[in-house]
Scaffold this active site. Structure first.
Site, short mmCIF file in Angstrom:
data_model
loop_
_atom_site.label_atom_id
_atom_site.label_comp_id
_atom_site.label_asym_id
_atom_site.label_seq_id
_atom_site.Cartn_x
_atom_site.Cartn_y
_atom_site.Cartn_z
N TYR A 155 60.01 -31.59 -47.53
CA TYR A 155 59.53 -30.26 -47.93
C TYR A 155 58.53 -29.71 -46.92
O TYR A 155 58.60 -28.53 -46.53
CB TYR A 155 58.89 -30.40 -49.31
CG TYR A 155 58.36 -29.14 -49.94
CD1 TYR A 155 59.22 -28.18 -50.47
CD2 TYR A 155 56.99 -28.92 -50.03
CE1 TYR A 155 58.72 -27.03 -51.08
CE2 TYR A 155 56.48 -27.78 -50.63
CZ TYR A 155 57.36 -26.83 -51.16
OH TYR A 155 56.85 -25.69 -51.75
N LYS A 159 58.98 -26.34 -44.71
CA LYS A 159 58.01 -25.24 -44.81
C LYS A 159 57.32 -24.98 -43.46
O LYS A 159 56.99 -23.83 -43.15
CB LYS A 159 56.98 -25.54 -45.90
CG LYS A 159 57.57 -25.54 -47.31
CD LYS A 159 58.21 -24.22 -47.69
CE LYS A 159 58.56 -24.12 -49.16
NZ LYS A 159 59.25 -22.86 -49.49
#
Ligand code: NAP
Length: 247
Positions: A155, A159
């Site tokens: 993640y 991002k």
């Protein structure tokens, strides 16, 4: 193009941050198109709420990880039908786990939805906005893309990638008066963080200078600002909305 209705597209608008963004952009006067992947009832409830408040909205099922579906959606529902003035790339998922035990599929899926999905929607939106010679794109990244987080290599990599995507797209699209920015939320109270134990939640709150987790509305206000006329000279920026936990 001027007779077409000014429209803001919010991916993942059925819940959490995307729902607050959709409602806030509707209050700012945009027709809002929101997408969902698995929760039609939640999405329709958001649409009904916007309509009940006097706004215009519609919901569409769209898996942002599916490139054919994304291209088809923009072709069928957006191109030549509405003026796409705002795109908010908000759809996102987590598949947390420590790196040494992380499965390939869990890495790939998180990058596919959070990063590749934003790229696919941004590319389609840019084709339309380039012709309009105007547009606002806001990508929802995360504080963990800036500072890292144990248990979230997939993640946080996705991002962080979204930050690079934002800065590069801003440079490519500026000549056509299209701005591309990102909002980087800290820890926000939504379904995504609902699984955190009270103990972890308390520890997070203590590590945040403003001493609380964020709300979806905190994030929506920042997105609405970047989509507003007052932000026309801001592009390629990452706006942290994190209670001061990373600055
Ligand atoms: P959430 O409550 O879990 O909602 C996720 C939204 O994304 C839902 O609308 C969901 O649709 C949609 N979605 C999931 N997979 C999708 C796919 N493949 N295609 C299209 N839509 C999909 O999440 P949230 O907390 O509001 O997070 C929104 C964004 O903010 C995400 O990008 C997230 O990474 C980012 N963010 C969140 C936090 C936080 O603390 N919550 C912090 C930093 C950044 P369905 O309802 O149909 O499932």
């Amino acid at each position: 193009m001027s007779e077409l209705l000014s429209t803001a597209l919010v991916t993942g608008g059925s819940r959490g941050i995307g729902k607050a963004v959709a409602e806030t952009l509707a209050r700012a006067g945009h027709q809002v198109y929101l997408t969902y992947v698995s929760k039609p009832v939640e999405a329709e409830t958001v649409v009904e709420g916007i309509r009940a408040a006097g706004g215009k909205a519609a919901a569409f099922q769209l898996d942002v990880g599916d490139s054919e579906a994304v291209a088809d959606f923009f072709h069928t529902e957006i191109r030549d039908k509405v003026a796409l003035d705002v795109l908010v790339n908000n759809a996102g998922i987590t598949k947390d786990g420590l790196m040494l035990r992380m499965k390939d599929a869990d890495f790939d899926q998180v990058v596919q939805i959070n990063l590749r999905g934003a790229f696919l929607c941004l590319r389609e939106a840019a084709k339309i906005m380039t012709k309009q010679r105007r547009g606002r794109i806001v990508n929802i990244t995360s504080v963990v893309g800036q500072m890292g987080n144990a248990g979230q290599v997939n993640y946080s990599a996705a991002k962080a990638g979204l930050i690079g995507l934002t800065k590069s797209a801003a440079k490519e699209l500026a000549a056509r008066s299209i701005t591309v920015n990102a909002v980087a939320p800290g820890f926000v109270e939504t379904d995504m963080t609902a699984g955190l134990s009270d103990e972890v939640r308390k520890a997070y709150a203590e590590a945040i200078p403003l001493r609380r987790l964020g709300t979806a509305q905190d994030i929506a206000e920042a997105v609405a600002f970047l989509a507003s006329p007052g932000a026309s000279y801001i592009t390629g920026q990452i706006l942290g909305v994190n209670g001061g936990m990373y600055c």
